[in-house]
Design a protein around this motif. Sequence first.
Motif, short mmCIF file in Angstrom:
data_model
loop_
_atom_site.label_atom_id
_atom_site.label_comp_id
_atom_site.label_asym_id
_atom_site.label_seq_id
_atom_site.Cartn_x
_atom_site.Cartn_y
_atom_site.Cartn_z
N VAL A 188 0.89 -1.25 0.02
CA VAL A 188 0.08 -0.10 0.03
C VAL A 188 0.90 1.26 0.02
CG1 VAL A 188 -1.79 1.25 1.11
CG2 VAL A 188 -1.72 -1.13 1.30
N ILE A 189 0.63 2.29 -0.85
CA ILE A 189 1.15 3.53 -0.95
C ILE A 189 0.12 4.56 -0.66
CG2 ILE A 189 3.13 2.62 -2.37
CD1 ILE A 189 2.03 4.02 -4.57
N SER A 190 0.41 5.78 -0.67
CA SER A 190 -0.11 6.90 -0.56
C SER A 190 -0.81 7.23 -1.70
CB SER A 190 0.44 7.93 0.12
OG SER A 190 1.36 8.70 -0.58
N ARG A 191 -1.99 8.41 -1.89
CA ARG A 191 -2.45 8.63 -2.86
C ARG A 191 -1.63 9.70 -3.69
NH1 ARG A 191 -7.87 8.60 -0.47
NH2 ARG A 191 -9.24 7.44 -1.73
N ALA A 192 -0.83 10.54 -2.98
CA ALA A 192 0.33 11.34 -3.65
C ALA A 192 1.12 10.54 -4.29
CB ALA A 192 0.92 12.19 -2.29
N ALA A 193 1.93 9.65 -3.69
CA ALA A 193 2.49 8.92 -4.62
C ALA A 193 2.19 8.01 -5.65
CB ALA A 193 3.31 7.62 -3.56
N ALA A 194 1.03 7.45 -5.56
CA ALA A 194 0.29 6.71 -6.59
C ALA A 194 -0.03 7.55 -7.84
CB ALA A 194 -1.06 5.99 -6.00
N SER A 195 -0.31 8.96 -7.62
CA SER A 195 -0.77 10.01 -8.66
C SER A 195 0.47 9.98 -9.51
CB SER A 195 -1.28 11.24 -7.96
OG SER A 195 0.00 11.67 -7.24
N CYS A 196 1.83 9.86 -9.05
CA CYS A 196 2.85 9.95 -9.81
C CYS A 196 2.83 8.85 -11.01
CB CYS A 196 4.03 9.89 -9.20
SG CYS A 196 4.41 11.47 -7.85
N LEU A 197 2.05 7.85 -10.67
CA LEU A 197 2.28 6.50 -11.36
C LEU A 197 0.92 6.40 -12.54
CD1 LEU A 197 3.81 4.16 -9.09
CD2 LEU A 197 4.73 5.32 -10.86
N VAL A 198 -0.26 6.65 -11.76
CA VAL A 198 -1.55 6.08 -12.46
C VAL A 198 -2.64 7.14 -12.04
CG1 VAL A 198 -1.20 3.85 -12.34
CG2 VAL A 198 -2.45 4.77 -10.52
N ASP A 199 -3.59 7.37 -12.80
CA ASP A 199 -4.93 7.99 -12.71
C ASP A 199 -5.76 7.18 -11.69
OD1 ASP A 199 -7.16 9.67 -12.31
OD2 ASP A 199 -7.57 9.82 -14.48
N GLU A 200 -6.25 7.20 -10.33
CA GLU A 200 -6.86 6.49 -9.64
C GLU A 200 -8.27 6.26 -10.18
OE1 GLU A 200 -8.61 6.27 -4.94
OE2 GLU A 200 -7.12 7.87 -5.75
#
Length: 262
Positions: A188-200
């Motif tokens: 699990v990672i944070s939304r901020a980190a995930a936004s650098c990779l994918v569009d939730e």
Amino acid sequence: MQVYVEFALAENFCMDFTLLACSKYITKNLCSYRRIALGSALGAIFAVVFPLFALTGFWSVAVKILSGLALAALSGRFASFRGYIKFAAAFLGISFLLGGALIAVFSLAGIEYSAAEGYILSSVPVGIPLFFALVLTLASRFIAKKFISRRVKNSVRCVIYLGEKKVEQFGFFDSGNRVYSSGVPVSVISRAAASCLVDENTLKESVKVRTVAGERKMKIFTADKIEIYNGDEAHTIKCVKIGISPRGISRAVLHPDLAEHE
């Protein structure tokens, strides 16, 4: 040679459990020991009933192989058909190798045995000592992991890759993280980190998790790979499931199964 039903059930249960557990570790399958125990119990019942059918030749071998395939399907957890094939192949392969080795040992030692119809019966309870040796090994491994975990660094650096994008995080292995998606562990990672990779908003895969606010759905994507650093040395794991935390977190929560790979 007289064989009691209770003895045959115990012997075959122990043997099947040992073979399935070995297959689990060879293929890194995520099945639980409860599933293995259930499969072993069914396998033991089949082994005791099988001689009553009086099958010989081709049909004896065919039914034995089919029963092994069914036993693998019941005992393992599979995210894909390929995973099942690997687990079943490991189980059948170990079974055939062990069977051949036992026949060779029994013949050399002059031990009475029967291997006439796709099964082996002997006056020596091979499965039972193998089972207890396995239990001792697992117990030792569990104690060693507990001992070592106290000395593992609280924080590790990791880099998650997806296509041409990557994000660096500091995280920790959390033994309380038991989140799986289709049998695959989820970090699990944070939304901020995930936004650098994918569009939730474009993600379709999700899994239910329990938080302090109750049960919620967590969006999941599959990263191409994750690099986990131990000092300057990087350990790479491919095709890792990553969940986007439904609440604010400051560090990545790495699944403990990834530590097994590392």
